[in-house]
Design an enzyme around this catalytic site. Structure first.
Site, mmCIF file in Angstrom:
data_model
loop_
_atom_site.group_PDB
_atom_site.id
_atom_site.type_symbol
_atom_site.label_atom_id
_atom_site.label_comp_id
_atom_site.label_asym_id
_atom_site.label_seq_id
_atom_site.Cartn_x
_atom_site.Cartn_y
_atom_site.Cartn_z
ATOM 1 N N GLY A 87 0.823 -1.214 0.000
ATOM 2 C CA GLY A 87 0.000 0.000 0.000
ATOM 3 C C GLY A 87 0.851 1.256 0.000
ATOM 4 O O GLY A 87 2.067 1.210 0.154
ATOM 5 N N LYS A 110 4.076 12.267 -2.912
ATOM 6 C CA LYS A 110 4.900 11.171 -2.385
ATOM 7 C C LYS A 110 5.923 11.758 -1.419
ATOM 8 O O LYS A 110 6.614 12.710 -1.768
ATOM 9 C CB LYS A 110 5.599 10.438 -3.536
ATOM 10 C CG LYS A 110 6.444 9.255 -3.091
ATOM 11 C CD LYS A 110 6.954 8.460 -4.287
ATOM 12 C CE LYS A 110 7.872 7.331 -3.839
ATOM 13 N NZ LYS A 110 8.440 6.632 -4.995
ATOM 14 N N ASP A 245 4.290 -4.761 -7.413
ATOM 15 C CA ASP A 245 3.669 -3.505 -6.968
ATOM 16 C C ASP A 245 4.194 -2.317 -7.766
ATOM 17 O O ASP A 245 3.621 -1.232 -7.704
ATOM 18 C CB ASP A 245 3.887 -3.284 -5.463
ATOM 19 C CG ASP A 245 5.354 -3.349 -5.071
ATOM 20 O OD1 ASP A 245 5.989 -4.382 -5.343
ATOM 21 O OD2 ASP A 245 5.860 -2.369 -4.500
HETATM 22 P P1 AMP Z 1 8.920 1.267 -3.005
HETATM 23 O O1 AMP Z 1 10.249 0.640 -2.749
HETATM 24 O O2 AMP Z 1 8.983 2.771 -3.058
HETATM 25 O O3 AMP Z 1 8.190 0.670 -4.159
HETATM 26 O O4 AMP Z 1 8.074 0.977 -1.685
HETATM 27 C C1 AMP Z 1 7.676 -0.297 -1.282
HETATM 28 C C2 AMP Z 1 6.704 -0.155 -0.164
HETATM 29 O O5 AMP Z 1 7.315 0.456 0.984
HETATM 30 C C3 AMP Z 1 5.495 0.715 -0.452
HETATM 31 O O6 AMP Z 1 4.417 0.183 0.256
HETATM 32 C C4 AMP Z 1 5.913 2.051 0.091
HETATM 33 O O7 AMP Z 1 4.833 2.910 0.343
HETATM 34 C C5 AMP Z 1 6.645 1.650 1.355
HETATM 35 N N1 AMP Z 1 7.623 2.656 1.778
HETATM 36 C C6 AMP Z 1 8.828 2.919 1.222
HETATM 37 N N2 AMP Z 1 9.470 3.898 1.895
HETATM 38 C C7 AMP Z 1 8.664 4.271 2.896
HETATM 39 C C8 AMP Z 1 8.763 5.239 3.965
HETATM 40 N N3 AMP Z 1 9.835 6.025 4.116
HETATM 41 N N4 AMP Z 1 7.714 5.322 4.830
HETATM 42 C C9 AMP Z 1 6.643 4.535 4.701
HETATM 43 N N5 AMP Z 1 6.487 3.617 3.740
HETATM 44 C C10 AMP Z 1 7.480 3.469 2.844
HETATM 45 MG MG MG Z 2 6.652 1.029 -5.254
#
Ligand code: AMP
Ligand code: MG
Length: 468
Positions: A87, A110, A245
Site C-alpha cells: 500500500g 509522495k 507492486d
Molecule cells: P517502493 O520501494 O517505493 O516501491 O516501496 C515499497 C513499499 O514500501 C510501499 O508500500 C511504500 O509505500 C513503502 N515505503 C517505502 N518507503 C517508505 C517510507 N519512508 N515510509 C513509509 N512507507 C514506505
Molecule cells: Mg513502489
C-alpha cells in the site's frame, strides 16, 4: 481560488480498497521545481503557479477544494516473495482531474507523511530521490515512453533520518492511474471478487476503453507491457525494482527508485544496491515482466470463469508476451539502426552490433547517436569487426532521419543526476535545471556537450539506492 477541478473516482470505490488519510503538514515548505507545461495541462492557471495556496497543497499542509486524500491498498511480490499488504506508505492520492487533453489523471503526493500502510516507515522522502524521479520520469516522457509524470518538488524544511540526516522533500506525481498488478493481488489474496471486478472495470475505463472484460484487459496489459519493456531496452534503461507492486497495469513506467540508464553496454548490468542476484538486470527485464503478468493473470482467473477453462485461456494470453516483445524489440532496435520496418533477417544485424558493443563496453547512447551522425567507428577498438558490420548495415540503406528520432543525444546519466542532487542539497539548483532543460529535447544535442559524455573512471556510479 480553485486550483484543480477534482473528480475522484477511486475514492468512490468501496472504502476497504483504500484508506482515507490526510497528508501530514511540514514545517517550512518551499517550491523547488514546478513543471509548468504539465500544470497547464492539469488546468492550473498561471497566476496559481507561485501562489502560497498551491505551495501549501503540494506540501500537504492544506487540502485543496474538492480533494479527498487517500492511500491506496496494494500487495506485491518483492524480489519474488509475496507480501500481502504494502500500500501507499508515504503517498497520498489527492484526487483526479480531467486534463486539457481529456485524460483522467491522478495527482499524488509522495513523501507526504505516514498512512495506515506505512509499517515501520516514516512516510517521508528525501530530496535526492525526489529530484531523481523528476528528472528521469520527465526524460522518459520526452523520449516518448509511457510513464508517470512529475509536477513539482517541494522542500519540506524538515530533515529526514536515513543513514544520515537529509533534507526532506515531496514530489507530486501525475499519472493516468496508479493501478498496479499488486493492487489486484491485494484483493485476489483476500478472495474479494467484488473488489477485483470493480478494479477491472476501473482499469478498463482508464486504460483500455475498448476492452470488454478481464481477458481483454489481460491481453491489453500484456501487449502494452511488452511494448514498454522493448522501449526501455532501446534506451538502455534498467528499472531496478520490477516488483509486481511497481508493475503498472496500464503499461506506464512507475516507481523510479534505483533505476538507471546504462553507460557502457553490458546486458547483465544491475544497478540497484538491493538486487544482489541480478534478478532485475537489463537483459532479464522481459522475463520478469512476463512473470509479473502471470501473477496478474492469476488474480483475474475467478473473473474469467471456472478454472479448467480460465487457466488455458489466461495462459495463452500470458504466453503472447514473448512474441509481442520480440516484434516490438525488433521494431525499436530496427529504428535505432535506421530501418522503419526491420525484418526477421535484420535481427542478426542488430544483435551482432550489440555483441560488438558488449565486447568492448561501448557506451550505449553514444554508440547509437554516433551511428546517426555517422561517426561511430572511433568508438570501437576492433575497427575491422566494426567496419565489416558497417558495410553489412549500409547494404540495408539505413535512413538517418529515422535514427535521429530513435536515438537520443542526451540521457539522464547517473553521474549527472548525482551531481545535480549534490548541488541541490547545497542549495544550488542550477545543475538540476540545466539537466532538466537538456532532457526536455533529448534527441537534440544540448548546448552543453559535456552532458553527452560518459562518466570518467572516478565518476561512474556503480549502485543506485531505493528511494527511501
Ligand atoms: P517502493 O520501494 O517505493 O516501491 O516501496 C515499497 C513499499 O514500501 C510501499 O508500500 C511504500 O509505500 C513503502 N515505503 C517505502 N518507503 C517508505 C517510507 N519512508 N515510509 C513509509 N512507507 C514506505
Ligand atoms: Mg513502489
Amino acid at each position: 481560488m480553485t486550483l484543480f477541478s477534482f473528480d475522484n473516482s477511486y475514492s468512490r470505490l468501496p472504502d476497504h480498497m483504500f484508506a482515507e488519510v490526510a497528508p501530514t503538514p511540514v514545517r517550512a515548505p518551499e517550491l523547488l521545481v514546478l513543471n509548468q507545461e504539465l500544470a497547464l495541462e492539469l488546468g492550473l492557471s498561471e497566476n496559481a503557479f507561485h501562489s502560497d495556496e498551491l505551495l501549501q497543497v503540494l506540501a500537504g499542509n492544506a487540502i485543496a477544494k474538492g480533494s479527498n486524500p487517500i492511500a491506496q491498498a496494494y500487495a506485491g511480490h518483492q524480489f519474488g516473495n509475496f507480501v500481502p499488504q504494502l500500500g501507499d506508505g508515504r503517498a497520498h492520492l489527492l484526487g483526479e482531474v480531467i486534463s486539457t487533453n481529456g485524460e483522467r489523471l491522478d495527482i499524488v503526493l509522495k513523501g507526504s507523511g505516514p498512512t495506515p500502510f506505512s509499517r515501520n516507515g516514516d512516510g517521508r522522502a528525501w530530496l535526492g530521490p525526489a529530484l531523481r524521479e523528476f528528472l528521469v520520469s520527465e526524460a522518459m516522457h520526452a523520449f516518448g515512453v509511457p510513464t508517470t509524470r512529475a509536477l513539482a518538488v517541494v522542500a519540506t524544511g524538515e530533515r529526514v533520518q536515513r543513514e544520515t540526516g537529509l533534507p526532506g522533500a515531496i514530489i507530486t506525481r501525475v499519472a493516468s492511474s496508479h493501478i498496479r498488478v499488486g493492487t489486484f493481488q491485494y484483493f485476489a489474496y483476500r478472495n474479494d471478487q467484488q473488489a477485483l471486478q470493480r478494479l477491472t472495470e476501473m482499469a478498463i475505463s482508464r486504460h483500455f476503453t475498448s476492452a470488454e472484460g478481464p481477458l481483454d484487459l489481460l491481453q491489453a496489459a500484456v501487449h502494452t507491457q511488452a511494448d514498454l519493456i522493448a522501449q526501455w531496452m532501446g534506451l538502455g534503461f534498467i528499472h531496478g525494482v520490477m516488483n509486481t507492486d511497481n508493475c503498472h497495469v496500464g503499461g506506464l513506467t512507475i516507481d523510479y527508485g534505483p533505476c538507471a540508464f546504462m553507460d557502457g553496454f553490458d546486458p547483465a548490468k544491475v544497478f540497484s544496491s538491493i538486487d544482489r542476484h541480478g534478478r532485475y538486470a537489463y537483459q532479464n527485464q522481459p522475463d520478469i515482466a512476463a512473470w509479473n503478468l502471470a501473477q496478474f493473470a492469476g488474480c483475474l482467473l475467478p473473473l474469467i470463469g471456472p478454472e479448467d477453462t480460465a487457466i488455458p485461456l489466461a495462459t495463452d494470453i500470458v504466453n503472447s508476451f514473448v512474441p509481442r516483445f520480440h516484434r516490438s524489440w525488433l521494431a525499436v532496435f530496427g529504428r535505432k539502426i535506421g530501418l522503419e520496418d526491420a525484418k526477421q533477417a535484420d535481427r542478426a544485424l542488430i544483435t551482432d552490433l550489440l555483441n560488438l558493443m558488449a565486447a568492448e563496453s561501448v557506451d550505449f547512447t553514444q554508440c547509437f547517436h554516433a551511428l546517426t551522425t555517422g561517426n561511430a567507428a572511433h568508438l570501437f577498438n576492433d575497427n575491422n569487426r566494426y567496419a565489416e558490420w558497417h558495410e553489412r548495415w549500409q547494404g540495408r540503406k539505413p535512413e538517418a532521419n529515422i535514427m535521429a528520432r530513435a536515438n537520443p543525444a542526451v540521457i539522464p546519466r547517473n553521474h549527472r543526476i548525482e551531481e545535480a542532487i549534490q548541488a541541490a542539497v547545497q542549495g544550488d539548483l542550477a545543475p538540476f535545471a540545466a539537466l532538466h532543460t537538456a532532457l526536455s529535447t533529448p534527441y537534440m544535442e544540448p548546448s552543453d556537450k559535456t552532458l553527452m559524455d560518459a562518466p570518467n573512471e572516478g565518476e561512474e556510479v556503480q549502485a543506485t539506492f531505493c528511494g527511501t
